[in-house]
Design a protein around this motif. Structure first.
Motif, PDB file in Angstrom:
ATOM      1  N   GLN A 164      32.955 -26.895 -20.681  1.00  0.00           N
ATOM      2  CA  GLN A 164      32.853 -27.006 -22.126  1.00  0.00           C
ATOM      3  C   GLN A 164      33.431 -25.756 -22.796  1.00  0.00           C
ATOM      4  OE1 GLN A 164      31.432 -30.099 -23.437  1.00  0.00           O
ATOM      5  NE2 GLN A 164      31.974 -30.394 -21.284  1.00  0.00           N
ATOM      6  N   THR A 165      34.120 -25.951 -23.902  1.00  0.00           N
ATOM      7  CA  THR A 165      34.760 -24.822 -24.578  1.00  0.00           C
ATOM      8  C   THR A 165      34.324 -24.652 -26.037  1.00  0.00           C
ATOM      9  OG1 THR A 165      36.650 -26.216 -25.205  1.00  0.00           O
ATOM     10  CG2 THR A 165      36.815 -25.020 -23.115  1.00  0.00           C
ATOM     11  N   ALA A 166      33.596 -25.622 -26.582  1.00  0.00           N
ATOM     12  CA  ALA A 166      33.276 -25.593 -28.016  1.00  0.00           C
ATOM     13  C   ALA A 166      32.375 -24.416 -28.383  1.00  0.00           C
ATOM     14  CB  ALA A 166      32.622 -26.906 -28.430  1.00  0.00           C
ATOM     15  N   ALA A 167      31.465 -24.029 -27.496  1.00  0.00           N
ATOM     16  CA  ALA A 167      30.497 -22.986 -27.836  1.00  0.00           C
ATOM     17  C   ALA A 167      30.816 -21.652 -27.181  1.00  0.00           C
ATOM     18  CB  ALA A 167      29.094 -23.433 -27.441  1.00  0.00           C
ATOM     19  N   ILE A 168      32.038 -21.485 -26.684  1.00  0.00           N
ATOM     20  CA  ILE A 168      32.413 -20.225 -26.033  1.00  0.00           C
ATOM     21  C   ILE A 168      32.513 -19.100 -27.071  1.00  0.00           C
ATOM     22  CG2 ILE A 168      34.273 -18.997 -24.843  1.00  0.00           C
ATOM     23  CD1 ILE A 168      34.869 -21.475 -23.279  1.00  0.00           C
ATOM     24  N   LEU A 169      31.870 -17.992 -26.765  1.00  0.00           N
ATOM     25  CA  LEU A 169      31.930 -16.802 -27.618  1.00  0.00           C
ATOM     26  C   LEU A 169      32.941 -15.786 -27.110  1.00  0.00           C
ATOM     27  CD1 LEU A 169      28.089 -16.260 -28.137  1.00  0.00           C
ATOM     28  CD2 LEU A 169      29.693 -17.405 -29.688  1.00  0.00           C
ATOM     29  N   ASN A 170      33.119 -15.759 -25.806  1.00  0.00           N
ATOM     30  CA  ASN A 170      34.026 -14.778 -25.206  1.00  0.00           C
ATOM     31  C   ASN A 170      34.521 -15.330 -23.877  1.00  0.00           C
ATOM     32  OD1 ASN A 170      35.430 -12.426 -24.625  1.00  0.00           O
ATOM     33  ND2 ASN A 170      33.649 -11.415 -23.732  1.00  0.00           N
ATOM     34  N   SER A 171      35.802 -15.151 -23.628  1.00  0.00           N
ATOM     35  CA  SER A 171      36.406 -15.593 -22.371  1.00  0.00           C
ATOM     36  C   SER A 171      37.331 -14.497 -21.872  1.00  0.00           C
ATOM     37  CB  SER A 171      37.175 -16.901 -22.574  1.00  0.00           C
ATOM     38  OG  SER A 171      37.631 -17.407 -21.326  1.00  0.00           O
ATOM     39  N   GLN A 172      37.250 -14.196 -20.583  1.00  0.00           N
ATOM     40  CA  GLN A 172      38.067 -13.109 -20.054  1.00  0.00           C
ATOM     41  C   GLN A 172      38.412 -13.343 -18.585  1.00  0.00           C
ATOM     42  OE1 GLN A 172      35.605  -9.375 -19.304  1.00  0.00           O
ATOM     43  NE2 GLN A 172      34.247 -10.467 -20.725  1.00  0.00           N
ATOM     44  N   VAL A 173      39.451 -12.657 -18.140  1.00  0.00           N
ATOM     45  CA  VAL A 173      39.870 -12.701 -16.741  1.00  0.00           C
ATOM     46  C   VAL A 173      39.407 -11.405 -16.085  1.00  0.00           C
ATOM     47  CG1 VAL A 173      41.809 -12.835 -15.145  1.00  0.00           C
ATOM     48  CG2 VAL A 173      41.871 -14.140 -17.282  1.00  0.00           C
ATOM     49  N   LEU A 174      38.578 -11.521 -15.063  1.00  0.00           N
ATOM     50  CA  LEU A 174      38.051 -10.337 -14.392  1.00  0.00           C
ATOM     51  C   LEU A 174      39.023  -9.784 -13.357  1.00  0.00           C
ATOM     52  CD1 LEU A 174      34.332 -11.436 -13.922  1.00  0.00           C
ATOM     53  CD2 LEU A 174      35.291  -9.973 -15.701  1.00  0.00           C
ATOM     54  N   THR A 175      39.734 -10.665 -12.686  1.00  0.00           N
ATOM     55  CA  THR A 175      40.738 -10.246 -11.708  1.00  0.00           C
ATOM     56  C   THR A 175      41.681 -11.408 -11.441  1.00  0.00           C
ATOM     57  OG1 THR A 175      41.132  -9.344  -9.483  1.00  0.00           O
ATOM     58  CG2 THR A 175      39.322 -10.906  -9.724  1.00  0.00           C
ATOM     59  N   GLN A 176      42.887 -11.081 -11.045  1.00  0.00           N
ATOM     60  CA  GLN A 176      43.861 -12.100 -10.678  1.00  0.00           C
ATOM     61  C   GLN A 176      44.306 -11.929  -9.230  1.00  0.00           C
ATOM     62  OE1 GLN A 176      47.094 -12.572 -13.476  1.00  0.00           O
ATOM     63  NE2 GLN A 176      45.794 -12.179 -15.235  1.00  0.00           N
ATOM     64  N   GLN A 177      43.477 -11.274  -8.429  1.00  0.00           N
ATOM     65  CA  GLN A 177      43.870 -10.930  -7.057  1.00  0.00           C
ATOM     66  C   GLN A 177      42.925 -11.521  -6.016  1.00  0.00           C
ATOM     67  OE1 GLN A 177      45.875  -6.803  -6.977  1.00  0.00           O
ATOM     68  NE2 GLN A 177      44.179  -6.498  -8.393  1.00  0.00           N
ATOM     69  N   ILE A 178      42.306 -12.657  -6.324  1.00  0.00           N
ATOM     70  CA  ILE A 178      41.427 -13.310  -5.350  1.00  0.00           C
ATOM     71  C   ILE A 178      42.250 -13.840  -4.188  1.00  0.00           C
ATOM     72  CG2 ILE A 178      39.777 -15.172  -4.960  1.00  0.00           C
ATOM     73  CD1 ILE A 178      38.611 -13.146  -6.764  1.00  0.00           C
ATOM     74  N   ASP A 179      41.852 -13.507  -2.983  1.00  0.00           N
ATOM     75  CA  ASP A 179      42.525 -14.005  -1.779  1.00  0.00           C
ATOM     76  C   ASP A 179      41.826 -15.290  -1.350  1.00  0.00           C
ATOM     77  OD1 ASP A 179      43.729 -14.465   0.646  1.00  0.00           O
ATOM     78  OD2 ASP A 179      43.634 -12.389   1.323  1.00  0.00           O
ATOM     79  N   THR A 180      42.289 -16.415  -1.895  1.00  0.00           N
ATOM     80  CA  THR A 180      41.639 -17.701  -1.600  1.00  0.00           C
ATOM     81  C   THR A 180      41.877 -18.151  -0.173  1.00  0.00           C
ATOM     82  OG1 THR A 180      43.558 -18.861  -2.513  1.00  0.00           O
ATOM     83  CG2 THR A 180      41.717 -18.448  -3.999  1.00  0.00           C
ATOM     84  N   ALA A 181      42.946 -17.662   0.459  1.00  0.00           N
ATOM     85  CA  ALA A 181      43.202 -18.030   1.852  1.00  0.00           C
ATOM     86  C   ALA A 181      42.142 -17.427   2.767  1.00  0.00           C
ATOM     87  CB  ALA A 181      44.596 -17.564   2.275  1.00  0.00           C
ATOM     88  N   ALA A 182      41.653 -16.238   2.413  1.00  0.00           N
ATOM     89  CA  ALA A 182      40.622 -15.584   3.222  1.00  0.00           C
ATOM     90  C   ALA A 182      39.241 -16.150   2.926  1.00  0.00           C
ATOM     91  CB  ALA A 182      40.632 -14.080   2.970  1.00  0.00           C
ATOM     92  N   ASN A 183      38.985 -16.488   1.661  1.00  0.00           N
ATOM     93  CA  ASN A 183      37.680 -17.051   1.285  1.00  0.00           C
ATOM     94  C   ASN A 183      37.754 -17.625  -0.116  1.00  0.00           C
ATOM     95  OD1 ASN A 183      34.826 -17.559   1.404  1.00  0.00           O
ATOM     96  ND2 ASN A 183      34.544 -15.831   0.039  1.00  0.00           N
ATOM     97  N   SER A 184      37.425 -18.908  -0.244  1.00  0.00           N
ATOM     98  CA  SER A 184      37.437 -19.555  -1.563  1.00  0.00           C
ATOM     99  C   SER A 184      36.030 -19.902  -2.042  1.00  0.00           C
ATOM    100  CB  SER A 184      38.286 -20.834  -1.523  1.00  0.00           C
ATOM    101  OG  SER A 184      37.731 -21.777  -0.625  1.00  0.00           O
ATOM    102  N   LYS A 185      35.035 -19.794  -1.166  1.00  0.00           N
ATOM    103  CA  LYS A 185      33.649 -20.054  -1.548  1.00  0.00           C
ATOM    104  C   LYS A 185      33.022 -18.729  -1.951  1.00  0.00           C
ATOM    105  CE  LYS A 185      33.854 -24.439  -0.480  1.00  0.00           C
ATOM    106  NZ  LYS A 185      33.027 -25.036   0.560  1.00  0.00           N
ATOM    107  N   LEU A 186      33.182 -18.392  -3.229  1.00  0.00           N
ATOM    108  CA  LEU A 186      32.809 -17.061  -3.703  1.00  0.00           C
ATOM    109  C   LEU A 186      31.306 -16.867  -3.835  1.00  0.00           C
ATOM    110  CD1 LEU A 186      35.463 -16.642  -6.556  1.00  0.00           C
ATOM    111  CD2 LEU A 186      35.739 -16.351  -4.090  1.00  0.00           C
ATOM    112  N   PHE A 187      30.590 -17.947  -4.180  1.00  0.00           N
ATOM    113  CA  PHE A 187      29.168 -17.841  -4.493  1.00  0.00           C
ATOM    114  C   PHE A 187      28.357 -18.754  -3.576  1.00  0.00           C
ATOM    115  CE2 PHE A 187      31.703 -17.385  -8.405  1.00  0.00           C
ATOM    116  CZ  PHE A 187      31.411 -16.065  -8.716  1.00  0.00           C
TER     117      PHE A 187
END
Length: 228
Positions: A164-187
Motif C-alpha cells: 500500500q502506498t496511500a498512507a506512506i509518510l517516508n520512503s527510502q533506500v537503505l542499500t543497493q548492494q544486497i547479495d541475493t545470490a548468497a542469501n535472499s531470505k533476509l528476515f
C-alpha cells in the motif's frame, strides 16, 4: 695589488670530496628508512580510513541501526514476515515439520502518537489498536527499501498481498548492494501456533563492486503489546 704569501709547513684542514660523499650516503640510509616507515604508516591509515568509511560499511551500519531502533519499539503481537514473488507479499510460514519462517520483507507496527498522561486517549489502550504507524522493510532487486506510514482503519503496509502506498509518510533506500545470490531470505523468526516469537532475526550479505563483502547478522527483540 694584493700579494698572497704561502707559508711553508702550514696546512689547511677539511673534508675531501670522497669523505663528503661517504658522509652523505651514511646519513641518507636512516633518512630513507624513516621515509619508508612514514609512507607505510600513511598508506595503512589511508586503507583503514577507506575501509571504515566505505559505502558498504556505511550501509551496513545504517540498516542495522534502523531495523533495531524501529523493531525495539514495535508491537510483538502484530508484526509479519513476508515472502515476495512478482510483487505479491505473502505471510511467511515455516516448512512442514519446522518452526522457522523466513522471507524477504518484514512489517512492524508501532505507536508514534504522543501520549499525555493528563489527557489520556482511551483508544490508545484498546485491544484493536495494535499500532499507529508501520515500517515495511522489503527487498526490491538488490535494494533494501523502507516504507514508513500510518495505519489507517487497521490497514498498514500490506493489504490483499499488495504493498500500500496511500498512507506512506517516508520512503527510502537503505542499500543497493544486497547479495541475493548468497542469501535472499533476509528476515526470519520462530513461529508457534501461527504466532511469531517476537524476535526477528536479520541476515543480510552486502557485496560491493570491488567484491568486498560483509555479512550482517543480528536479532531484534520487539518490545510489548502495549504502546506505553
Amino acid at each position: 695589488m694584493p700579494v698572497f704569501h704561502r707559508h711553508p709547513g702550514r696546512t689547511c684542514s677539511g673534508f675531501s670530496l670522497i669523505e663528503l660523499l661517504i658522509a652523505i650516503a651514511i646519513i641518507a640510509i636512516p633518512l630513507a628508512a624513516v621515509a619508508a616507515l612514514l609512507a607505510g604508516t600513511s598508506r595503512s591509515w589511508q586503507r583503514l580510513y577507506n575501509d571504515t568509511h566505505s559505502q558498504i560499511r556505511q550501509d551496513s551500519l545504517a540498516l542495522m541501526t534502523s531495523i533495531q531502533k524501529i523493531g525495539r519499539q514495535s508491537n510483538l503481537t502484530n508484526y509479519t514476515i513476508y515472502t515476495i514473488k512478482n510483487n505479491t507479499f505473502t505471510p511467511a510460514t515455516p516448512p512442514s515439520g519446522q518452526s522457522i519462517a523466513s522471507g524477504q520483507a518484514v512489517e512492524f507496527r508501532f505507536w508514534q502518537d504522543e501520549f499525555d498522561p493528563q489527557k489520556p486517549a482511551e483508544n490508545i489502550f484498546e485491544d484493536d489498536n495494535t499500532g499507529t504507524h508501520y515500517a515495511l522493510y522489503y527487498l526490491d532487486g538488490t535494494a533494501l527499501k523502507l516504507d514508513i506510514g500510518r495505519v489507517v482503519n487497521g490497514v498498514g503496509a500490506i493489504a490483499n498481498k499488495t504493498r500500500q502506498t496511500a498512507a506512506i509518510l517516508n520512503s527510502q533506500v537503505l542499500t543497493q548492494q544486497i547479495d541475493t545470490a548468497a542469501n535472499s531470505k533476509l528476515f526470519s523468526h520462530v513461529m508457534s501456533g501461527g504466532q511469531g516469537s517476537g524476535c526477528v532475526n536479520t541476515r543480510i550479505i552486502l557485496t560491493a563492486e570491488n567484491k568486498e563483502s560483509i555479512e550482517i547478522l543480528f536479532g531484534t527483540l520487539l518490545r510489548s503489546a502495549w504502546p506505553r
